[in-house]
Design a protein around this motif. Structure first.
Motif, mmCIF file in Angstrom:
data_model
loop_
_atom_site.group_PDB
_atom_site.id
_atom_site.type_symbol
_atom_site.label_atom_id
_atom_site.label_comp_id
_atom_site.label_asym_id
_atom_site.label_seq_id
_atom_site.Cartn_x
_atom_site.Cartn_y
_atom_site.Cartn_z
ATOM 1 N N ILE A 216 -7.224 4.581 -19.770
ATOM 2 C CA ILE A 216 -7.966 4.677 -21.005
ATOM 3 C C ILE A 216 -9.114 4.803 -21.051
ATOM 4 O O ILE A 216 -10.004 4.628 -20.175
ATOM 5 N N PHE A 218 -12.112 4.139 -22.796
ATOM 6 C CA PHE A 218 -12.673 2.982 -23.369
ATOM 7 C C PHE A 218 -13.885 3.705 -24.264
ATOM 8 O O PHE A 218 -14.671 4.443 -23.569
ATOM 9 N N THR A 221 -17.578 1.462 -29.046
ATOM 10 C CA THR A 221 -17.206 0.445 -30.140
ATOM 11 C C THR A 221 -16.188 -0.282 -29.635
ATOM 12 O O THR A 221 -16.103 -0.998 -30.409
ATOM 13 N N ASP A 222 -15.441 -0.079 -28.479
ATOM 14 C CA ASP A 222 -14.203 -0.916 -28.028
ATOM 15 C C ASP A 222 -14.874 -2.344 -27.418
ATOM 16 O O ASP A 222 -15.785 -2.414 -27.135
ATOM 17 N N PRO A 225 -10.747 -6.928 -28.130
ATOM 18 C CA PRO A 225 -9.001 -6.623 -28.424
ATOM 19 C C PRO A 225 -8.739 -5.626 -27.744
ATOM 20 O O PRO A 225 -7.790 -5.534 -27.075
ATOM 21 N N GLU A 226 -9.574 -4.609 -27.530
ATOM 22 C CA GLU A 226 -9.034 -3.535 -26.536
ATOM 23 C C GLU A 226 -8.835 -3.653 -25.185
ATOM 24 O O GLU A 226 -7.932 -3.274 -24.340
ATOM 25 N N ILE A 227 -9.725 -4.430 -24.592
ATOM 26 C CA ILE A 227 -9.743 -5.160 -23.388
ATOM 27 C C ILE A 227 -8.448 -5.851 -23.192
ATOM 28 O O ILE A 227 -7.998 -5.911 -22.281
ATOM 29 N N ALA A 229 -5.828 -5.756 -24.886
ATOM 30 C CA ALA A 229 -4.615 -5.017 -24.897
ATOM 31 C C ALA A 229 -4.497 -4.402 -23.698
ATOM 32 O O ALA A 229 -3.004 -4.289 -23.064
ATOM 33 N N ALA A 230 -5.245 -3.737 -22.999
ATOM 34 C CA ALA A 230 -5.303 -3.326 -21.753
ATOM 35 C C ALA A 230 -4.567 -4.330 -20.662
ATOM 36 O O ALA A 230 -3.636 -3.946 -20.002
ATOM 37 N N ASP A 233 -0.783 -5.016 -21.448
ATOM 38 C CA ASP A 233 -0.109 -3.794 -21.191
ATOM 39 C C ASP A 233 0.306 -3.937 -19.607
ATOM 40 O O ASP A 233 1.347 -3.263 -19.087
#
Length: 250
Positions: A216, A218, A221-222, A225-227, A229-230, A233
């Motif tokens: 990903i 990154f 601005t992440d 939530p993005e961390i 999600a990773a 996964d």
């Protein structure tokens, strides 16, 4: 992305790199404090160093390692540090891109990149090293002041989110406001949660590996939530518990 790991008290011996060269380390703005801490440490006699390091005579090999700080061989920091977190990280199998995402906190060096060459040494975040002729022994926190925080802040914008997996004394050496921190909890038989203490580092090592190897890109601005999600996964159970905090459930 930047993943900040704690160091470890246990370290691999030996190495095949040239002796320590502060000028070759990342975060060169930390060099004056690195040098002052090393000088203060090496100015101690064996009794004073043993007291400062809080070790017994059985661990005098650690004193010897400190005495040879400027002459002993070096190896990449990611290989020098050992223990349960680094076992779970399995650094030897990480490629260059994954390693570029990792930074390690240190009482002696402040911060180092995974590939920075460092020698074997002994110094903890909670140590106090007296200065020659001083009536008091400064803490590592007072020696570093805001420098580690400032170095992390400067490194963060181009690396996207910062995931800070340090805790305890190492976190206080240079906390970064806005960095994503992680709490590890286990689910009990009655459904309640309990903070994981003994295996905390193991699970943080697993998470660090997942994030370091995530395919990903990154962005700055992440965030949480993005961390999260990773991590999900890859099969991990993660809750978002705040704008900059996660809970890893094991």
């Amino acid at each position: 992305m930047l993943i900040v790991l704690p160091p470890s008290e246990t370290k691999a011996n030996g190495g095949d790199g040239a002796p320590l060269d502060l000028g070759a380390l990342s975060f060169p703005e930390l060099n004056p404090v690195r040098k002052s801490i090393a000088d203060a440490l090496l100015a101690l006699d064996d009794v004073a160093m043993r007291e400062a390091l809080k070790i017994s005579t059985k661990l005098d090999g650690e004193i010897t390692a400190n005495r040879e700080l400027w002459a002993s061989p070096t190896m990449p920091a990611i290989r020098r540090y050992t223990g349960v977190l680094y076992d779970a990280l399995d650094a030897g199998s990480l490629d260059a891109e994954a390693l570029s995402r990792i930074t390690i906190g240190s009482a002696l060096f402040g911060l180092v990149r995974a590939t920075d060459q460092i020698p074997h040494y002994r110094l903890s975040g909670g140590s106090k090293i007296p200065d020659t002729g001083a009536a008091t022994s400064p803490t590592m926190k007072s020696r570093w002041g805001k420098r580690i925080t400032e170095a992390l802040r400067a490194a963060a914008p181009s690396k996207g989110p910062v995931v800070d997996l340090r805790s305890g004394a190492y976190l206080t050496l240079g906390p970064l406001p806005g960095a994503i921190t992680v709490r590890v909890e286990s689910v009990q038989e009655d459904g309640s949660r309990k903070v994981v203490s003994h295996f905390n580092k193991h699970y943080k090592g697993i998470l660090a590996r997942v994030l370091a190897t995530a395919q990903i890109d990154f962005g700055p601005t992440d965030g949480a939530p993005e961390i999260a999600a990773a991590a999900r996964d890859s099969g991990l159970s993660v809750e978002i518990t705040g704008s900059d905090s996660l809970t890893l459930i094991v």
